[in-house]
Every structure is written in C-alpha cells, then in structure tokens.
Design an enzyme around this catalytic site. Sequence first.
Site, PDB file in Angstrom:
ATOM      1  N   ASP A 106       0.892  -1.371   0.019  1.00  0.00           N
ATOM      2  CA  ASP A 106       0.142   0.176   0.119  1.00  0.00           C
ATOM      3  C   ASP A 106       0.753   1.334  -0.017  1.00  0.00           C
ATOM      4  O   ASP A 106       0.641   2.149  -0.421  1.00  0.00           O
ATOM      5  CB  ASP A 106      -0.920   0.066   1.157  1.00  0.00           C
ATOM      6  CG  ASP A 106      -2.155   1.092   1.177  1.00  0.00           C
ATOM      7  OD1 ASP A 106      -2.666   1.282   0.096  1.00  0.00           O
ATOM      8  OD2 ASP A 106      -2.062   1.927   2.175  1.00  0.00           O
ATOM      9  N   LEU A 133      -8.013   6.012   2.596  1.00  0.00           N
ATOM     10  CA  LEU A 133      -8.295   7.173   1.569  1.00  0.00           C
ATOM     11  C   LEU A 133      -6.917   7.481   0.799  1.00  0.00           C
ATOM     12  O   LEU A 133      -6.766   8.561   0.160  1.00  0.00           O
ATOM     13  CB  LEU A 133      -8.281   8.487   2.523  1.00  0.00           C
ATOM     14  CG  LEU A 133      -9.991   8.483   2.883  1.00  0.00           C
ATOM     15  CD1 LEU A 133     -10.260   9.602   3.960  1.00  0.00           C
ATOM     16  CD2 LEU A 133     -11.037   8.625   1.633  1.00  0.00           C
ATOM     17  N   ARG A 134      -5.836   6.683   1.243  1.00  0.00           N
ATOM     18  CA  ARG A 134      -4.426   6.785   0.527  1.00  0.00           C
ATOM     19  C   ARG A 134      -4.851   6.802  -1.028  1.00  0.00           C
ATOM     20  O   ARG A 134      -4.253   7.509  -1.559  1.00  0.00           O
ATOM     21  CB  ARG A 134      -3.359   5.758   1.028  1.00  0.00           C
ATOM     22  CG  ARG A 134      -2.084   6.191   0.477  1.00  0.00           C
ATOM     23  CD  ARG A 134      -1.134   5.350   1.004  1.00  0.00           C
ATOM     24  NE  ARG A 134      -0.605   5.643   2.302  1.00  0.00           N
ATOM     25  CZ  ARG A 134      -0.788   4.858   3.602  1.00  0.00           C
ATOM     26  NH1 ARG A 134      -1.302   3.807   3.243  1.00  0.00           N
ATOM     27  NH2 ARG A 134      -0.399   5.389   4.726  1.00  0.00           N
ATOM     28  N   ALA A 135      -5.403   5.892  -1.440  1.00  0.00           N
ATOM     29  CA  ALA A 135      -5.822   5.806  -2.824  1.00  0.00           C
ATOM     30  C   ALA A 135      -6.340   6.994  -3.598  1.00  0.00           C
ATOM     31  O   ALA A 135      -5.952   7.443  -4.473  1.00  0.00           O
ATOM     32  CB  ALA A 135      -6.667   4.628  -2.964  1.00  0.00           C
ATOM     33  N   VAL A 182      -3.264   9.633  -3.515  1.00  0.00           N
ATOM     34  CA  VAL A 182      -2.494   9.089  -4.776  1.00  0.00           C
ATOM     35  C   VAL A 182      -2.968   9.398  -6.055  1.00  0.00           C
ATOM     36  O   VAL A 182      -2.254   9.813  -6.883  1.00  0.00           O
ATOM     37  CB  VAL A 182      -2.032   7.581  -4.603  1.00  0.00           C
ATOM     38  CG1 VAL A 182      -1.186   7.066  -5.577  1.00  0.00           C
ATOM     39  CG2 VAL A 182      -0.994   7.443  -3.032  1.00  0.00           C
TER      40      VAL A 182
END
Length: 657
Positions: free
Chosen positions: A197, A278-280, A283
């Site tokens: 991730d 929420l990292r996606a 990014v």
Amino acid sequence: MSGAARYPFSAVVGMDDLKLALLINAVSPGVGGVLVRGEKGTAKSTIVRALAALLPPVRVVAGCRFSCDPADPDPACPDGPHRPDGAAAATRPARLVELPVGASEDRVTGSLDIERALTEGVKAFEPGLLAAAHRGVLYVDEVNLLHDHLVDLLLDAAAMGRCHIEREGVSVQHAARFLLVGTMNPEEGELRPQLLDRFGLTVEVAATRDPDERAEVVRRRLHFEADPEGFAARWAEAEAELAERIAAARRRLPGVRLGEAALRQITAVCAAFEVDGLRADLVTARAAIALAAWHGRDAVTTEDVRQAARLALPHRRRRDPFDAPGLDRDRLDQVLGEHTDPEPPGGPGGPGGGRPAEESTGRPPASPEGSPAAPAAAPSPGDAPAAEGKPADPAPTGALYRPRLFTVPGVGTGAPGRRSKARTPHGRVSGARPGRRDLHLMATLRAAAPHQHARGRTGPGLVIAPEDLRAALRDGREGNLVLFVVDASGSMAARRRMGAVKGAVLSLLLDAYQRRDKVGLITFRGRGAELALPPTSSVEAGARRLERLPTGGRTPLAAGLLRAAEVLRVERLRDPARRPLLVIVTDGRATTGPDPAQAAALLRGVAAVVVDCESGPVRLGLARRLAALLEARAVRLEELAADGLARIVRDARRDAA
C-alpha cells in the site's frame, strides 16, 4: 562494459506504462513511488536505473552527509545545526541508492559505534542507505524477498519521512524522504499488504510478443554492450529533452488546478472499486495533477484521472494473495462517465497532450480474475469418484478459514518469519555471546568490570578490551519450508470431500504466506506423484495449481512420500538453515505401489502433520497409522480450523444436553 555508462531511459523499447509511472513520480515525488511487477528478463531494473540520470540536480548543504536542503535544513540533522542562508550550498546529481535484499539493519539505517561511546564518550554515527537516498531514489530489486525487519524500517521511514536509530539508550534521527521504487517477480512471492500500500503506483510488465519489437530490443542491447559510451552519446539529445520536460513539469506543477468535478471523479472511482482507506484517493489525485503538468495543461482532465486510476488502484483492490491484480476498465469508464466534466481548452489533443491512454500506455493490465478461494456452488449428491485413468473435472474449492498453527519443534536459525522459534537478528533478547555486532551493553559491562583494576583504570571511562564485547542473542520466529503432499486419487475424489480438502490446503497456503514461509506442493494419483509446485514463496502459484488439480485413479501413497523425501533432500542442500514442515493430506489408503511404511522411514525425523481425510460411519484409521509411522501429529480434516476443537466440544455438549 564501462561502469559509468547506463542504458538510456529514452532507448528502452515499449514499456509505456512503466515509463509513464516513473515519469509521474519524477515530476511529483509525493505520488509515493512505483512497484514494478513482471516476469524475469523484462528490463525492469534497467529502466529504473536509467531514471536517475533524468532527475533534476539537488542543492544540498556542503559537507552534510544527510543531504540537507540549504533553504530548509533539518533541525535534527546529526551534522547540524545548519544556517538556512544557503551560503555553504552545493549542487550534486540526484542519487539512486540500491538496497540489497540481504542488507543488515545497520547498513540500512546507519550504525552507532558503541565501543567508542563506552571508551571515549562520543556519539559516533555512520549514515546508512536511508540517509544516502534522502531527496533521491531508493531502489529495491526483488523487493518481495526483503526480510521482514527491513520491511518494517522502510514502512517507518515512508510513513514519517524520518529514520530513527536507537542503540542501547543512544538515539539519532535524520530526515529520510525518498522516491521508493521496487521491482519483483510475482512467481517468487507477494509483498506484505502494508508495504504494498505504500507504493503509490504499480505496473505489470511482460515481454512483448511482437517479433519486430523483440528484435529491436535485442539490437539496441547488443549495440550498448559493444560501445556503451557511443550508444549513450547517440541518445544524449533525447535524454536532455526528456530531462528538460521533467524540470518544466515540476515548475508547472504548483499551478495545476484540480477542479471539483475531477476531484469527484477520483473519489467516485475509489469508492466504486472499494479500496481500503483514503490513501488511494490522495495518490490518484497527486498522480492526475502530475499527469496534467507533464502534458502541459493547467487543469486536471478526465483522461488524467483515468490514467492515474489505472496505475494507482490495481494493487489496492487485492483482498488476499490469491486475488489477481488488475482493474476492470469497463467499470472504470462507466464510473468516469457518470461524473464527467467538460474538457478544458488544450485537453488531451492540446499543448503537451498525447495519444489516448489506450494507444499510448501499451498493453492494458489483465482483467481481474475470480479468486480461487471464492466459494463455489454446492456439489450435487450424485457426484462419484472418477474411473481409473480418467481424471475428474477439478472439484470446486471449499470455504477458507483460519487454520491451527503448526510449528517445527526446537529452535532454528532460518530466515526471519512468523512460524517456528528461532535465533534471529531481531526479537526478544535472551542472552549474550562473544561478538561485535548488535552489542549487548550490560553483558559487555559485566564482562569488562572484573578487569578494570588489572588494566590500570584511573579515569571515569571503562577500559574495554576486544574480548569483553558481547553480542545479543535474540529469540524470534523463522519461516519454514511447508511442503504439502496431497492425495488426489479416486478415494479422495468425491466432490464434497475434495472441495473441503482444497479449502483446507488453500487456508494453510494463506497461513504460510502470512508467516513468510516457502511452500511446495506434491500431488499423487494413478501411478505416481508429481511435484506440482517446486518450493517457492509464491502462494498465488500454489493456489493456481491447486485450483486445477485433477482427481481420480489409484492411490500411490508411497510414491507421494518418496517424492517428498527427494524434494526435502534437495532443499536441504539449497538452504540448510530453513527447516521443513511436512503436511500430508490423505485418507491413508494405498492401493498401488510399494509399502508406504518403507517410504515413511525415509521421512522419520522430519516435523510432519497428517491431515486425516477419512470420512463415513466406518473408519479404518489408516491416516493415523501413517502418522504413527512418521512420528507425526494427526489431525482430522474437520479439526483443522483454529476454532475446530472448540466447536466440536460445543456440539458434543449440546448433543449430551
């Protein structure tokens, strides 16, 4: 070949998705790096190493070993404090630092000289690879083979942007922000989900099947090997143009606008594909902004979002290692279409624009396939074993569950993992031994204390001799070689039973993945045994073999045991420190071949578990007899789940009531 010349980035044939992902990160390092997945021999390492030559030079504080920015120096820099006036600034090329898979922790984070600290009272620190990679590129080839303790260090540095070193009460920290690029061959095992991730983008690469394109790859490589400097000179102009375009995109980046409609597209896509956290979203947004800057636009378009999502989301959709990576492009287009915003002037066909993603980014990623672990329809009651010599269609796989933990007795010294007890470089300190690495402070002091008078100590410092130094002994866990020997004969071919067996073995495979084991798979049926999966770290490969496993025929139990003995013999020569755990899944029947007792004698002394698959009202206990011959533990198939025994006890109490 000259060591100074690198293969030019511009000269790489094809690989459009990989080039684009690397360029996005070159424009905006905040995207978070690239994970490159692909088969061996696809120029993954070549193109990554070529990237460093394109990056803009870095301004650093002159003489600082930690590459502090003169305009904003690190206040905690071990070489500081630095004045933020840029008076003592220097410019150097961007670095690409390679982290070897077998590196020690001291090599990665840096080392404190405890001996000098004890004898001289000074804090002597030697920077490691994380310090060298600060404000540059950290490249890990075969990142999926990286030991767990190094993965933990990378996770900490990636999360905090700092490296912390603690040694016997002495603490040092410094900035460690870098572009993380990893390459891997999925056949050799998968990454831990936490590290997976942390990579902003992921790209699947494979060798082209076009003969003309393959010929051009070979032609250029041979020219490069014959004259590296001349080949690089022929591509120098293209490299300079690419480097200038990266620099221009970096300058343009702060002014690129992420409109509300584009932001809604990003969040809608991430929600539609059910990615965790929420990292996606972050990014994908950063990558879309970088793409707009790269194409010379001042606002993010739908095409930027589409390309960013294709690179940022596939590896975040996987729920377990049996899931195939990929993104449903029709679903992606549908979601984007539901939240379409009008293209701004100078869109994909405008200044800096390029061909549509379908044309410019090469081979599309594979569509996601169904997980082999997915529950299948219940078999019909009339299913029967296959006739001799005619294997039945593969049985559907039963449900997965958390299996009981099986370990190898004793204390090993194998690769760090999470299964059996071992002496490892990391873990709970349980003792000390003579040595200089991983110094045990108290044991060293105890060894030196009785000799202070004889050594003429007069001041406050201790007089330490080399023979006083003690290294820590640490108790941890190791990964093992888990070799599955699965009976696929007619006696096991009833679809309900074989489905349950597949579910059990897949559950054990997943457990082996989580515990960092190597796995192998032997099946036996008909007249012999087959090594369906040579020992590997890829449980995904094991799952594929098991899903297609045919059943039927006689039961050559001895052949399966003999094949297991041969595989273990070869693996002992390859990796003597990795201890094996043998898991035999059978009902114990043997209808052809030699006596299993003779074959079992070759495996005596190997830690083993026999999973008893015998069913029906009358049971012969053959699997338990095999376990006795192997001096192994016997476990009924229905008792394999971690909560299986508790469930059996609860059911028995309920029946008694």
